[in-house]
Design a protein around this motif. Sequence first.
Motif, PDB file in Angstrom:
ATOM      1  N   LEU B  99       0.845  -1.199   0.000  1.00 42.29           N
ATOM      2  CA  LEU B  99       0.000   0.000   0.000  1.00 42.29           C
ATOM      3  C   LEU B  99       0.869   1.233   0.000  1.00 42.29           C
ATOM      4  N   GLN B 100       0.309   2.296  -0.537  1.00 39.37           N
ATOM      5  CA  GLN B 100       0.985   3.591  -0.446  1.00 39.37           C
ATOM      6  C   GLN B 100       0.055   4.603   0.217  1.00 39.37           C
ATOM      7  N   CYS B 101      -0.919   5.138  -0.536  1.00 39.48           N
ATOM      8  CA  CYS B 101      -1.800   6.127   0.107  1.00 39.48           C
ATOM      9  C   CYS B 101      -2.786   5.470   1.049  1.00 39.48           C
ATOM     10  N   GLY B 102      -3.045   4.193   0.861  1.00 36.51           N
ATOM     11  CA  GLY B 102      -3.871   3.446   1.802  1.00 36.51           C
ATOM     12  C   GLY B 102      -5.369   3.549   1.591  1.00 36.51           C
ATOM     13  N   PHE B 103      -5.806   4.338   0.625  1.00 32.47           N
ATOM     14  CA  PHE B 103      -7.248   4.564   0.497  1.00 32.47           C
ATOM     15  C   PHE B 103      -7.983   3.338  -0.036  1.00 32.47           C
ATOM     16  N   THR B 105      -6.854   0.367   0.325  1.00 31.34           N
ATOM     17  CA  THR B 105      -6.350  -0.794   1.060  1.00 31.34           C
ATOM     18  C   THR B 105      -7.406  -1.580   1.845  1.00 31.34           C
ATOM     19  N   LEU B 135      -9.628  -1.213  -7.505  1.00 30.16           N
ATOM     20  CA  LEU B 135      -8.640  -0.379  -8.169  1.00 30.16           C
ATOM     21  C   LEU B 135      -7.647   0.192  -7.168  1.00 30.16           C
ATOM     22  N   CYS B 136      -6.389   0.192  -7.584  1.00 29.30           N
ATOM     23  CA  CYS B 136      -5.336   0.859  -6.825  1.00 29.30           C
ATOM     24  C   CYS B 136      -4.600   1.748  -7.807  1.00 29.30           C
ATOM     25  N   ARG B 137      -4.378   2.994  -7.450  1.00 23.91           N
ATOM     26  CA  ARG B 137      -3.703   3.917  -8.360  1.00 23.91           C
ATOM     27  C   ARG B 137      -2.226   4.079  -8.017  1.00 23.91           C
ATOM     28  N   CYS B 138      -1.823   3.573  -6.831  1.00 18.71           N
ATOM     29  CA  CYS B 138      -0.460   3.855  -6.351  1.00 18.71           C
ATOM     30  C   CYS B 138       0.553   2.756  -6.655  1.00 18.71           C
ATOM     31  N   THR B 139       0.190   1.507  -6.475  1.00 22.25           N
ATOM     32  CA  THR B 139       1.215   0.468  -6.327  1.00 22.25           C
ATOM     33  C   THR B 139       1.595  -0.250  -7.611  1.00 22.25           C
ATOM     34  N   GLY B 140       0.757  -0.202  -8.624  1.00 24.29           N
ATOM     35  CA  GLY B 140       1.010  -1.047  -9.796  1.00 24.29           C
ATOM     36  C   GLY B 140       0.706  -2.514  -9.526  1.00 24.29           C
ATOM     37  N   TYR B 141       0.148  -2.802  -8.346  1.00 24.59           N
ATOM     38  CA  TYR B 141      -0.402  -4.110  -7.934  1.00 24.59           C
ATOM     39  C   TYR B 141       0.620  -5.186  -7.579  1.00 24.59           C
ATOM     40  N   HIS B 143       3.169  -5.403  -5.564  1.00 19.02           N
ATOM     41  CA  HIS B 143       3.361  -5.635  -4.132  1.00 19.02           C
ATOM     42  C   HIS B 143       2.079  -6.119  -3.452  1.00 19.02           C
TER      43      HIS B 143
END
Lengths: 783, 164
Positions: B99-103, B105, B135-141, B143
Amino acid sequence: MTAVAGPSRMIGAPIKRREDPRLIQGLSHYVDDIKLVDTLHCTFLRSDYAHAEIKSIDTAAAKDLPGVVTVITGKDIEGKVGDVPCGADLPGLKVPDHPALSIGRVRFVGEPIAAVVATDSYIARDALDLIEVDYEELPTVVDPEKAIEAGSPLIYEEFGDNIGFTMPLEAGDADAAFAEADHVVSGRFVNQRLIPNAMEPRGVLAQYLPGDGSLTVWSSTQVPHGLKTNLGLIVDIPEHLVRVIAPEVGGAFGSKLNVYPEEIVVSYLAIQLCKPVKWIEKRTENFTTTIHGRDQINYVEIAVKNDGTITALRAKTIADIGASYQLLTPLIPTLTNLMIVGGYKIQNVKVELIGALTNKMATDAYRGAGRPEATYIIERIVSMAAKQLGMDPKDIRFKNFPQPEEFPLEIATGITFDSGNYQASLNKALEIVNYDEQRAQQAELRQQGKYMGIGLCTYVEICAFGPSAGVPGGGWESATVRVERTGKVTVLSGVSPHGQGQETSFAQIIGDEFGVDIDDIIIVHGDTGRQPQGIGTFGSRATAVGGTAMVVAAGQVKEKMAKIAAHLMEANPDDLVFENGQIFVGGSPDQAVEFATVAGEAHTAANLPPDTDPGLEATHFFEPSNFTFPFGAHVAVVEVDIDTGEIDIQRYVAVDDIGNIINPLLVNGQVHGGIAQGLGQALYEGAVYDENGQLLTGTFMDYAIPKATHLPRFESDHTVTPSPVNPLGVKGVGEAGTIASTPCMVNAVVDALSPLGITQIDMPMTPNRVWQAIQDAKEGGNG
Amino acid sequence: MANQVIHTAINGQEHTHEVEPRMLLVHYIRDVVGLTGTHVGCETSLCGACTIMVDGQAVKSCTMLAVQADGAEIMTIEGLAQNGELHPIQEGFWECHGLQCGFCTPGMIIAAHQLLQRNPNPSEDEIRHGLDGNLCRCTGYQHIVDAVQYAAEKMQGSRERKEV
């Protein structure tokens, strides 16, 4: 910094994030999670038309709805609040009025017209349906090339045309170089409009306390300090009575580097109503009215000698800036101009930039902000040149790279690259991907009728913004480092992380500086009440600029602690080592005092050395001497199914040189995420407006951000060429992946399809578009 | 339409509230019950940030009405850790930088929870398909995939230990 530094233990270590426990348990607080008693809820009525005169607005029925507190329109706040600000100051820039709620005319779909405040968010939404707006439609223009033609509908009649600004840039003698060129390679490139789509939509909560006249605003922003200063001026509250807090922020990618109408209106309403007012953006609003990115058309040509030496570049860029300027709108495409020669020694440059106003949402900074466009231009045209000259795409790159010993290197556009070794990163990427074997396999597969492609991108970017002369509002960063009475360390930073993980990486830096446990350090950010001055997080600047500010401040505190410790131990402060929570004399660790003891002594202050004030706190404002210039080489290997147009990404190798690395785990995360967004642009994403200015891609159903199944595994590695610009030797990593990956992927797909004679496919390279290019090529045309 | 009384059990705790029939389940959980770990990312069931477990099924709570959850047993992100111990999926996200921004997550973790219930030993492809609704916009999935693999191995290990 101070005389003796302890051995580095945490810098460079893949320490897992200290932010995560709260985030993985649902215990963090984004704006919408903050609940204040008696909060009122705000919604915005937005224009359904891309260009129209507002004949009348009837809010009576909405105001009569039980639960509605007030409804305001542009006229209600005209003269009472300032305009939405634009920080750019280009020569000849035409700056239109930009009221927070439109007055008289709307110029894009989604433009806010009225605001409703109600006791409940559902009622506030109901009330929107009761507002009657009488529009008179006007002709629209959405195509930027048409917008700048004579006779186009005018976005602002007072300007006489739709050219918001122009920026020519010339160095050397490009025309002469073209006259002497062995080859001229040219192309038209489209960098399509993108919608950033941070997963957390924007949100604002404002509270005004009439007793002391203070305004507190919680906003999902990257720049709480800039927002504080601007909001104070706009709603007329002195800056020192405004506090902006960026709580947990759920991603931004440049889209929250702004001052938005909603932040202004919600603050104004909180002041008027003396109650907390909250607005939470809907995803549809995020699509239509949070800034968009990219949107350039570039006509490019390069002059090349027979041996592959590129002698000149000419370009004309039309940047679609939309219907109004947000904070940095006009500046973004100017970065494209600056970086247009990429990592190549091209001495003669002649470029023209036109900012075109259209009936669309404003463009502004989206991850990479102007540099992905520059990189796309140069990396595509260089690969096209290699094809035209019959060279391997790696060879034309090696031919035109500067040598490592030439850095710092002033380039034709007037900026100075700090450090670089472009050969090393490309060599490493080629080695990892087994380039020669891949080429051999490609030849073999072509025999079998399979379309495998290998794409290269060797990029250089400009980041760590930056010297203040190059950043509106200042490019410095501030930090305060305080060692508390108990030896706990508090670091207050002016940067505003929103997913990058700097509560961890900054603590690694400070932990090494003081030789204390990472758990004894707290990094506070995103709160102008705690760190009043700062610039924020954007342009991959946080560690290079903000991290340096705190290293310098920590060094000052450390020097004082060494003085106090030396006094306690009767030692020489220059001989002291800070390690494992102790301060000891180098070479005789028995002669030691606890870090916490010295902290206590500094505050009880009964036994301080002469001329020493109590307390352990220092603030530093760091002004960088230059930008930093990360670089690297990405290689993609793809296979294209020519029956369906589908692209299978088989390898994606990224070698990024971002200078020294603080936390490789976090760096990996940034690289992956950046590549994912770049591949999103290359393959899937694109904002589409119809000719009437209606956004056709206004939901996640219509605008495809990559899902888990869309993306491959990334192979990330590094070379390390420290930056001389800051003592940490760091460059910045937030945008590298986004900047490198779009041309890399297009180069790979075009390479795959080159046996069909295809030389260009515009992004997004959807299966349909690729398939169409294949059909056109088969019919004798050229994709 | 008149308000309705609903009874729910959320993370093992009983709740009774009178709600508007049009109230979305996610708003009930966030604004009435006060559990704000579940997020609203799109209101159209496309992003998955609002994913929770309702009677053992992963559900996007932005497109379900609170009244439809009358009598349901619900688990949100706040209910996953037990007795102060992180669930292996949470642990995996932490260990693997998932996770990065965690939203996204909390919804991503709940979706992974459902995935591992149905398929305790998924391949990378199966993980990617299982998380396609989030959808995740930060990690590229990548991780995130690693995190789910970490959790699968850990959960497998503890099951095997129990069997021994």
